[in-house]
Write a protein that holds these residues in place. Structure first.
Motif, PDB file in Angstrom:
ATOM      1  N   ILE A 275      -3.055  11.335  16.949  1.00  0.00           N
ATOM      2  CA  ILE A 275      -2.220  12.547  17.008  1.00  0.00           C
ATOM      3  C   ILE A 275      -2.283  13.158  18.413  1.00  0.00           C
ATOM      4  O   ILE A 275      -1.273  13.498  19.008  1.00  0.00           O
ATOM      5  N   ALA A 318       5.080  15.783  15.314  1.00  0.00           N
ATOM      6  CA  ALA A 318       3.984  16.485  15.977  1.00  0.00           C
ATOM      7  C   ALA A 318       4.498  17.821  16.504  1.00  0.00           C
ATOM      8  O   ALA A 318       5.620  17.905  17.002  1.00  0.00           O
ATOM      9  N   ASP A 369      -4.668  16.593   9.817  1.00  0.00           N
ATOM     10  CA  ASP A 369      -3.551  16.273  10.706  1.00  0.00           C
ATOM     11  C   ASP A 369      -3.568  17.163  11.956  1.00  0.00           C
ATOM     12  O   ASP A 369      -2.554  17.323  12.633  1.00  0.00           O
TER      13      ASP A 369
END
Ligand code: GLU
Length: 375
Positions: A275, A318, A369
């Protein structure tokens, strides 16, 4: 030597079952007695509070035997039609046999896009998460009936590895007719030794794989090594073990011959690295001081702490998370698209259903996340 892992070390395990284990190629019959012992092992791991997922091959092999197709390689359209026949039978078998042990199967058929495209990936992942929460056993296969050459995995070894990384599993078990990696490719006529532990997949290790596969399953040792690369780079340990024995998972626990591939990372850390490093942020989420403090304590970002969202993002994209002065606090994958996110800004998670007309995740960005500090 590094201690070999034990299956009981893990919390979430993906078990890949090869076609040659499920279908007896001579008799063209399902190996039901064997499958019963595997399900016995699955049930004891599940009772011990582990999440178990199955990636099951066998659609083409079963379809082929039901349709009495001749031996030899099948054309793509023939194997797709055979899979259409075999997959319903495969689902029936898993449902019935897991059911006998008090477990519930949930069938998931995926194509390459479902694991490679972020939005579809998130959808597949949340369905699987829900099944696991309900203590069901997801039984996963490639959707062979629609997956044409360009968009298909073709082998369930790599598919299983992608599934394992998708659900942040900490272990992947590849059960097939081979009990591990040998230091010489099979069929070379020299004595080959099994390698119990691979700490790093080097070119030498890859060279040991050769190319062999058996007639019913596409994956030989080469696709297993490819699966190993996917798994270990995402924080998942992998083991190649023989499924030929009864109770094959218990056999691994009891020290049967097998090859472990170790990962240096843990799945959540590997996911966070991904990420932080590799995504283009598509939007900005501005949060209040209370939410900043919560994030710093390792909590998820709830809609209640969000003041404003900017950008045209989709679910799974994102986003950058900033405080009200504009300072970057974190990055993460957002659980709502921009339009829905606008509607729930500042609201309590309990009101999501009435605001959006559908159930949604309680978190705007889940802590798994989320990466603090930004990049
Ligand atoms: N998806 C194929 C099937 O179910 C198997 C692919 C493989 O053998 O790895 O028949």
């Amino acid at each position: 030597m590094t201690r070999l892992p034990a299956l009981t070390d893990f919390r979430r395990i993906v078990i890949k079952v090869g076609s040659s284990l499920l279908v007896d190629s001579d008799a063209s019959m399902l190996r039901e007695a064997w499958l019963d012992t595997l399900i016995d092992d699955i049930s004891s791991l599940q009772r011990d509070n582990r999440d178990i997922l199955v990636v099951s091959s066998g659609a083409i092999a079963l379809g082929r035997s039901i349709l009495k197709l001749p031996c030899g390689p099948l054309k793509l359209e023939d194997s797709q039609a055979a899979a259409a026949v075999g997959q319903t039978e495969l689902a029936r078998v898993w449902t019935q046999m897991l059911g006998r042990h008090g477990m519930t199967a949930g069938q998931i058929l995926v194509t390459l896009g479902d694991t490679e495209e972020r939005r579809r990936y998130l959808n597949a992942r949340s369905t699987i998460d829900k099944l696991l929460e309900w203590k069901c056993v997801p039984v996963i296969n490639e959707n062979d009936t629609v997956a044409t050459t360009e968009i298909r995995y073709g082998d369930n070894d790599r598919l299983a590895a992608r599934v394992a990384t998708m659900v942040s599993a900490d272990c992947l078990v590849l059960l097939s007719d081979i009990d591990g990696l040998y230091d010489a490719p099979p069929g070379e006529g020299r004595v080959a030794n099994l390698i119990p532990l691979v700490e790093r997949i080097t070119p030498q290790i890859e060279a040991m794989a050769g190319t062999a596969g058996s007639e019913l399953s596409r994956g030989g040792m080469r696709t297993k090594i490819e699966a190993g690369k996917i798994a270990v780079s995402s924080g998942t340990h992998m083991v190649i073990a023989s499924g030929k024995t009864l109770n094959p998972l218990r056999a691994i626990l009891d020290g049967a011959r097998c090859t472990w591939f170790l990962t240096p990372a843990n799945p959540v850390a590997a996911r966070k690295k991904w990420i932080a490093g590799s995504l283009e942020p598509r939007g900005v989420v501005f949060i209040d001081a209370g939410a900043v403090a919560a994030l710093r304590r390792g909590k998820s970002l709830l809609p209640a702490g969000v003041k404003r969202v900017d950008g045209e993002f989709q679910r799974g994209d994102a986003v950058i998370i900033r405080d009200l002065d504009g300072t970057e606090i974190a990055r993460g994958l957002v659980a709502y698209d921009a339009a829905d996110a606008q509607k729930i800004v500042g609201q309590s998670s309990a009101d999501i259903l009435s605001l959006l007309g559908m159930e949604g995740r309680a978190e705007m960005v889940h802590r798994d996340d989320l990466v603090m500090g930004g990049g």
